[in-house]
Write a protein that holds these residues in place. Structure first.
Motif, PDB file in Angstrom:
ATOM      1  N   HIS A  42      14.946   1.054   0.351  1.00  0.00           N
ATOM      2  CA  HIS A  42      14.293   0.887  -0.945  1.00  0.00           C
ATOM      3  C   HIS A  42      12.813   1.241  -0.840  1.00  0.00           C
ATOM      4  O   HIS A  42      12.284   1.967  -1.684  1.00  0.00           O
ATOM      5  CB  HIS A  42      14.485  -0.546  -1.456  1.00  0.00           C
ATOM      6  N   MET A  43      12.139   0.752   0.190  1.00  0.00           N
ATOM      7  CA  MET A  43      10.710   1.028   0.349  1.00  0.00           C
ATOM      8  C   MET A  43      10.479   2.509   0.621  1.00  0.00           C
ATOM      9  O   MET A  43       9.487   3.069   0.155  1.00  0.00           O
ATOM     10  CB  MET A  43      10.107   0.173   1.468  1.00  0.00           C
ATOM     11  N   ALA A  44      11.378   3.161   1.335  1.00  0.00           N
ATOM     12  CA  ALA A  44      11.230   4.591   1.601  1.00  0.00           C
ATOM     13  C   ALA A  44      11.313   5.382   0.297  1.00  0.00           C
ATOM     14  O   ALA A  44      10.555   6.335   0.090  1.00  0.00           O
ATOM     15  CB  ALA A  44      12.295   5.065   2.592  1.00  0.00           C
ATOM     16  N   VAL A  45      12.215   4.999  -0.600  1.00  0.00           N
ATOM     17  CA  VAL A  45      12.321   5.665  -1.898  1.00  0.00           C
ATOM     18  C   VAL A  45      11.062   5.403  -2.718  1.00  0.00           C
ATOM     19  O   VAL A  45      10.513   6.323  -3.338  1.00  0.00           O
ATOM     20  CB  VAL A  45      13.596   5.218  -2.657  1.00  0.00           C
ATOM     21  N   ILE A  46      10.583   4.181  -2.715  1.00  0.00           N
ATOM     22  CA  ILE A  46       9.354   3.842  -3.442  1.00  0.00           C
ATOM     23  C   ILE A  46       8.197   4.700  -2.919  1.00  0.00           C
ATOM     24  O   ILE A  46       7.436   5.285  -3.697  1.00  0.00           O
ATOM     25  CB  ILE A  46       9.014   2.338  -3.324  1.00  0.00           C
ATOM     26  N   ASP A  47       8.065   4.788  -1.600  1.00  0.00           N
ATOM     27  CA  ASP A  47       6.997   5.597  -1.005  1.00  0.00           C
ATOM     28  C   ASP A  47       7.147   7.063  -1.388  1.00  0.00           C
ATOM     29  O   ASP A  47       6.161   7.737  -1.694  1.00  0.00           O
ATOM     30  CB  ASP A  47       6.991   5.455   0.520  1.00  0.00           C
ATOM     31  N   TYR A  48       8.370   7.569  -1.363  1.00  0.00           N
ATOM     32  CA  TYR A  48       8.636   8.960  -1.740  1.00  0.00           C
ATOM     33  C   TYR A  48       8.244   9.201  -3.196  1.00  0.00           C
ATOM     34  O   TYR A  48       7.559  10.167  -3.518  1.00  0.00           O
ATOM     35  CB  TYR A  48      10.118   9.282  -1.486  1.00  0.00           C
ATOM     36  N   PHE A  49       8.661   8.316  -4.082  1.00  0.00           N
ATOM     37  CA  PHE A  49       8.359   8.476  -5.511  1.00  0.00           C
ATOM     38  C   PHE A  49       6.856   8.373  -5.789  1.00  0.00           C
ATOM     39  O   PHE A  49       6.336   9.117  -6.609  1.00  0.00           O
ATOM     40  CB  PHE A  49       9.102   7.429  -6.340  1.00  0.00           C
ATOM     41  N   THR A  50       6.171   7.437  -5.141  1.00  0.00           N
ATOM     42  CA  THR A  50       4.746   7.260  -5.427  1.00  0.00           C
ATOM     43  C   THR A  50       3.894   8.331  -4.754  1.00  0.00           C
ATOM     44  O   THR A  50       2.846   8.689  -5.276  1.00  0.00           O
ATOM     45  CB  THR A  50       4.248   5.861  -5.020  1.00  0.00           C
TER      46      THR A  50
END
Length: 121
Positions: free
Chosen positions: A3-11
């Protein structure tokens, strides 16, 4: 952790890459815009329900985001909460403020109904 990896990717990425499944089992990777609101990732079809990637994800309910060699499998959930959709509008306007007519398209009333919450599988 995913989840955090996706958040980092999106931001950290202006244009993310969504992989969607074709009816024949093949896959298409499409560049799109994505935002995060209160730690939750969202995507929206800037071209409304006619967009091919949007139709594929609506049919299957799932996709993957591709960041180089990384893949993040996700499911999507359509949004109908006007308050959240407004916050997603604001996030798009803040992140893509310099994109002019493309920003107007992704924040237009015609495509607001194509807003989806991204859930990491």
């Amino acid at each position: 952790m995913e989840h955090m990896a996706v958040i980092d990717y999106f931001t950290g990425t202006d244009t993310v890459h969504i992989a969607t499944e074709m009816r024949d089992g093949g896959e298409v990777v499409t560049p799109i815009w994505a935002v995060v609101v209160d730690g939750v990732p969202y995507v929206r079809s800037a071209y409304g329900p006619q967009s091919k990637w949007y139709r594929r994800v609506q049919r299957t309910g799932r996709a993957a985001f591709v960041d180089g060699s990384q893949r993040y499998p996700v499911t999507v959930e359509n949004l109908d909460d006007e308050a959240v959709i407004e916050r997603v509008d604001e996030a798009y306007q803040a992140k893509y403020a310099d994109q002019g007519s493309a920003l107007r398209q992704v924040a237009s009333p015609q495509v607001r109904g194509c807003t989806m919450r991204v859930n990491v599988r």
